[in-house]
Write a protein that holds these residues in place. Structure first.
Motif, PDB file in Angstrom:
ATOM      1  N   GLY A   9     -22.770  84.473   8.322  1.00 22.24           N
ATOM      2  CA  GLY A   9     -22.965  85.815   8.876  1.00 22.24           C
ATOM      3  C   GLY A   9     -21.854  86.726   8.405  1.00 22.24           C
ATOM      4  N   ARG A  10     -21.160  87.344   9.345  1.00 19.77           N
ATOM      5  CA  ARG A  10     -20.064  88.264   9.008  1.00 19.77           C
ATOM      6  C   ARG A  10     -18.693  87.596   9.072  1.00 19.77           C
ATOM      7  NH1 ARG A  10     -22.478  92.956  12.731  1.00 19.77           N
ATOM      8  NH2 ARG A  10     -24.101  93.647  11.302  1.00 19.77           N
ATOM      9  N   HIS A  11     -18.656  86.319   9.334  1.00 24.50           N
ATOM     10  CA  HIS A  11     -17.391  85.605   9.475  1.00 24.50           C
ATOM     11  C   HIS A  11     -17.095  84.774   8.228  1.00 24.50           C
ATOM     12  CE1 HIS A  11     -17.127  86.696  13.696  1.00 24.50           C
ATOM     13  NE2 HIS A  11     -18.419  86.420  13.771  1.00 24.50           N
ATOM     14  N   THR A  12     -15.917  84.962   7.677  1.00 21.09           N
ATOM     15  CA  THR A  12     -15.473  84.211   6.512  1.00 21.09           C
ATOM     16  C   THR A  12     -14.206  83.456   6.873  1.00 21.09           C
ATOM     17  OG1 THR A  12     -16.413  85.837   4.994  1.00 21.09           O
ATOM     18  CG2 THR A  12     -14.714  84.380   4.112  1.00 21.09           C
ATOM     19  N   ARG A  13     -14.187  82.182   6.526  1.00 23.95           N
ATOM     20  CA  ARG A  13     -13.012  81.343   6.801  1.00 23.95           C
ATOM     21  C   ARG A  13     -12.609  80.594   5.536  1.00 23.95           C
ATOM     22  NH1 ARG A  13     -13.145  79.714  12.644  1.00 23.95           N
ATOM     23  NH2 ARG A  13     -13.324  81.754  13.612  1.00 23.95           N
ATOM     24  N   LEU A  14     -11.342  80.346   5.398  1.00 28.93           N
ATOM     25  CA  LEU A  14     -10.802  79.566   4.297  1.00 28.93           C
ATOM     26  C   LEU A  14     -10.386  78.212   4.844  1.00 28.93           C
ATOM     27  CD1 LEU A  14      -9.760  79.391   1.344  1.00 28.93           C
ATOM     28  CD2 LEU A  14      -7.594  80.345   2.185  1.00 28.93           C
ATOM     29  N   TYR A  15     -10.826  77.145   4.185  1.00 29.40           N
ATOM     30  CA  TYR A  15     -10.493  75.783   4.592  1.00 29.40           C
ATOM     31  C   TYR A  15      -9.759  75.083   3.459  1.00 29.40           C
ATOM     32  CZ  TYR A  15     -13.717  76.230   8.512  1.00 29.40           C
ATOM     33  OH  TYR A  15     -14.341  76.628   9.666  1.00 29.40           O
ATOM     34  N   PHE A  16      -8.748  74.287   3.829  1.00 26.80           N
ATOM     35  CA  PHE A  16      -7.989  73.494   2.869  1.00 26.80           C
ATOM     36  C   PHE A  16      -8.305  72.017   3.061  1.00 26.80           C
ATOM     37  CE2 PHE A  16      -5.345  77.318   3.244  1.00 26.80           C
ATOM     38  CZ  PHE A  16      -5.239  77.648   1.907  1.00 26.80           C
ATOM     39  N   ALA A  17      -8.308  71.266   1.963  1.00 25.44           N
ATOM     40  CA  ALA A  17      -8.623  69.836   1.998  1.00 25.44           C
ATOM     41  C   ALA A  17      -7.344  69.003   2.046  1.00 25.44           C
ATOM     42  CB  ALA A  17      -9.449  69.444   0.780  1.00 25.44           C
ATOM     43  N   PHE A  18      -7.336  68.056   2.975  1.00 23.55           N
ATOM     44  CA  PHE A  18      -6.185  67.175   3.154  1.00 23.55           C
ATOM     45  C   PHE A  18      -6.640  65.741   3.396  1.00 23.55           C
ATOM     46  CE2 PHE A  18      -4.529  71.273   4.476  1.00 23.55           C
ATOM     47  CZ  PHE A  18      -3.260  71.291   3.927  1.00 23.55           C
ATOM     48  N   VAL A  19      -5.734  64.814   3.124  1.00 24.06           N
ATOM     49  CA  VAL A  19      -5.903  63.410   3.505  1.00 24.06           C
ATOM     50  C   VAL A  19      -5.031  63.195   4.725  1.00 24.06           C
ATOM     51  CG1 VAL A  19      -5.422  61.021   2.820  1.00 24.06           C
ATOM     52  CG2 VAL A  19      -6.417  62.624   1.166  1.00 24.06           C
ATOM     53  N   THR A  20      -5.586  62.570   5.755  1.00 19.97           N
ATOM     54  CA  THR A  20      -4.820  62.321   6.972  1.00 19.97           C
ATOM     55  C   THR A  20      -5.132  60.942   7.542  1.00 19.97           C
ATOM     56  OG1 THR A  20      -4.217  63.169   9.154  1.00 19.97           O
ATOM     57  CG2 THR A  20      -6.532  63.379   8.528  1.00 19.97           C
ATOM     58  N   THR A  21      -4.177  60.429   8.286  1.00 19.59           N
ATOM     59  CA  THR A  21      -4.392  59.188   9.036  1.00 19.59           C
ATOM     60  C   THR A  21      -4.605  59.484  10.514  1.00 19.59           C
ATOM     61  OG1 THR A  21      -1.988  58.942   9.284  1.00 19.59           O
ATOM     62  CG2 THR A  21      -3.033  57.739   7.456  1.00 19.59           C
ATOM     63  N   ALA A  22      -4.666  60.752  10.863  1.00 20.82           N
ATOM     64  CA  ALA A  22      -4.820  61.147  12.274  1.00 20.82           C
ATOM     65  C   ALA A  22      -6.242  60.867  12.764  1.00 20.82           C
ATOM     66  CB  ALA A  22      -4.507  62.625  12.439  1.00 20.82           C
ATOM     67  N   PRO A  23      -6.376  60.466  14.024  1.00 18.81           N
ATOM     68  CA  PRO A  23      -7.717  60.272  14.593  1.00 18.81           C
ATOM     69  C   PRO A  23      -8.376  61.621  14.884  1.00 18.81           C
ATOM     70  CG  PRO A  23      -6.052  59.875  16.261  1.00 18.81           C
ATOM     71  CD  PRO A  23      -5.317  60.107  14.978  1.00 18.81           C
ATOM     72  N   VAL A  24      -9.673  61.609  15.006  1.00 16.03           N
ATOM     73  CA  VAL A  24     -10.458  62.823  15.272  1.00 16.03           C
ATOM     74  C   VAL A  24      -9.981  63.522  16.541  1.00 16.03           C
ATOM     75  CG1 VAL A  24     -12.796  63.658  15.762  1.00 16.03           C
ATOM     76  CG2 VAL A  24     -12.452  61.866  14.076  1.00 16.03           C
ATOM     77  N   GLN A  27       3.055  61.367  14.353  1.00 15.86           N
ATOM     78  CA  GLN A  27       3.418  60.460  13.267  1.00 15.86           C
ATOM     79  C   GLN A  27       2.240  60.078  12.359  1.00 15.86           C
ATOM     80  OE1 GLN A  27       4.881  59.657  16.543  1.00 15.86           O
ATOM     81  NE2 GLN A  27       6.415  61.044  15.753  1.00 15.86           N
ATOM     82  N   HIS A  28       1.403  61.050  12.005  1.00 14.37           N
ATOM     83  CA  HIS A  28       0.291  60.801  11.086  1.00 14.37           C
ATOM     84  C   HIS A  28       0.517  61.579   9.798  1.00 14.37           C
ATOM     85  CE1 HIS A  28      -2.191  58.532  13.840  1.00 14.37           C
ATOM     86  NE2 HIS A  28      -1.868  59.408  14.773  1.00 14.37           N
ATOM     87  N   LEU A  29      -0.012  61.050   8.715  1.00 13.75           N
ATOM     88  CA  LEU A  29       0.082  61.719   7.423  1.00 13.75           C
ATOM     89  C   LEU A  29      -0.818  62.946   7.380  1.00 13.75           C
ATOM     90  CD1 LEU A  29      -0.224  58.672   4.976  1.00 13.75           C
ATOM     91  CD2 LEU A  29       1.866  59.864   5.642  1.00 13.75           C
ATOM     92  N   LEU A  30      -0.393  63.957   6.663  1.00 15.69           N
ATOM     93  CA  LEU A  30      -1.222  65.106   6.314  1.00 15.69           C
ATOM     94  C   LEU A  30      -0.795  65.489   4.908  1.00 15.69           C
ATOM     95  CD1 LEU A  30      -3.394  67.163   7.116  1.00 15.69           C
ATOM     96  CD2 LEU A  30      -1.538  68.687   7.786  1.00 15.69           C
ATOM     97  N   LEU A  31      -1.595  65.066   3.932  1.00 15.29           N
ATOM     98  CA  LEU A  31      -1.244  65.247   2.535  1.00 15.29           C
ATOM     99  C   LEU A  31      -2.281  66.096   1.823  1.00 15.29           C
ATOM    100  CD1 LEU A  31      -0.462  61.491   1.938  1.00 15.29           C
ATOM    101  CD2 LEU A  31       1.205  63.298   2.343  1.00 15.29           C
ATOM    102  N   GLN A  81      -2.415  72.507  13.205  1.00 12.29           N
ATOM    103  CA  GLN A  81      -2.955  71.186  12.864  1.00 12.29           C
ATOM    104  C   GLN A  81      -1.878  70.308  12.248  1.00 12.29           C
ATOM    105  OE1 GLN A  81      -6.767  70.209  13.167  1.00 12.29           O
ATOM    106  NE2 GLN A  81      -5.192  68.761  13.704  1.00 12.29           N
ATOM    107  N   ARG A  82      -1.072  70.871  11.351  1.00 12.27           N
ATOM    108  CA  ARG A  82       0.012  70.120  10.709  1.00 12.27           C
ATOM    109  C   ARG A  82       1.002  69.622  11.759  1.00 12.27           C
ATOM    110  NH1 ARG A  82       1.619  73.617   6.889  1.00 12.27           N
ATOM    111  NH2 ARG A  82       0.562  72.493   5.232  1.00 12.27           N
ATOM    112  N   ALA A  83       1.400  70.491  12.679  1.00 13.87           N
ATOM    113  CA  ALA A  83       2.351  70.111  13.722  1.00 13.87           C
ATOM    114  C   ALA A  83       1.774  69.022  14.614  1.00 13.87           C
ATOM    115  CB  ALA A  83       2.736  71.333  14.555  1.00 13.87           C
ATOM    116  N   ARG A  84       0.510  69.119  14.949  1.00 15.63           N
ATOM    117  CA  ARG A  84      -0.121  68.125  15.825  1.00 15.63           C
ATOM    118  C   ARG A  84      -0.205  66.756  15.160  1.00 15.63           C
ATOM    119  NH1 ARG A  84      -3.725  68.494  20.754  1.00 15.63           N
ATOM    120  NH2 ARG A  84      -4.988  66.636  20.594  1.00 15.63           N
TER     121      ARG A  84
END
Length: 122
Positions: free
Chosen positions: A15-30, A88-92, A80-83
């Motif tokens: 619609g009228r909403h545009t968002r930018l998403y970045f791709a990462f590898v993480t070990t964090a649970p959902v 103690q989970h990876l965010l690469l 998200q990075r701080a969480r």
């Protein structure tokens, strides 16, 4: 001037909403995800670490750790990075060649189609 990030990204417009998403590898649970974070691929760290921009060293036990390739909303990236890291989970960053725009588009469409098919059956 256009900002070039080393982290693969995709712009999504609904619609009228545009968002930018970045791709990462993480070990964090959902459970640690923001509502806008989306899992594109899940497996063991040994399976998913190949998508990371930088090599990840792991032993046999850590290789079995659950890991995911995720899309993180740019507006929520700092939170998200701080969480993840606070727990103690990876965010690469994902690799730009392996997880380029075409790959992100394909996986995102597959993910959206899977969600739609699940909702129709329910």
């Amino acid at each position: 001037m256009r900002h070039l990030s080393i982290t693969p990204s995709i712009t999504v417009t609904i619609g009228r909403h545009t968002r930018l998403y970045f791709a990462f590898v993480t070990t964090a649970p959902v459970e640690l995800d923001s509502p806008a974070t989306m899992t594109l691929h899940a497996g063991t760290l040994a399976d998913v670490c190949g998508f990371a921009a930088d090599p990840i060293t792991h032993d046999e036990i850590r290789a079995r750790t659950p890991a995911r390739l995720v899309l993180v909303d740019a507006l929520e990236l700092a939170w998200q990075r701080a969480r993840y890291r606070g727990n103690q989970h990876l965010l690469l960053p994902a690799d730009r060649v392996l997880v380029g725009l075409n790959t992100l588009q394909q996986w995102l469409w597959q993910r959206l189609q899977t969600s739609t098919a699940t909702e129709v059956r329910a």
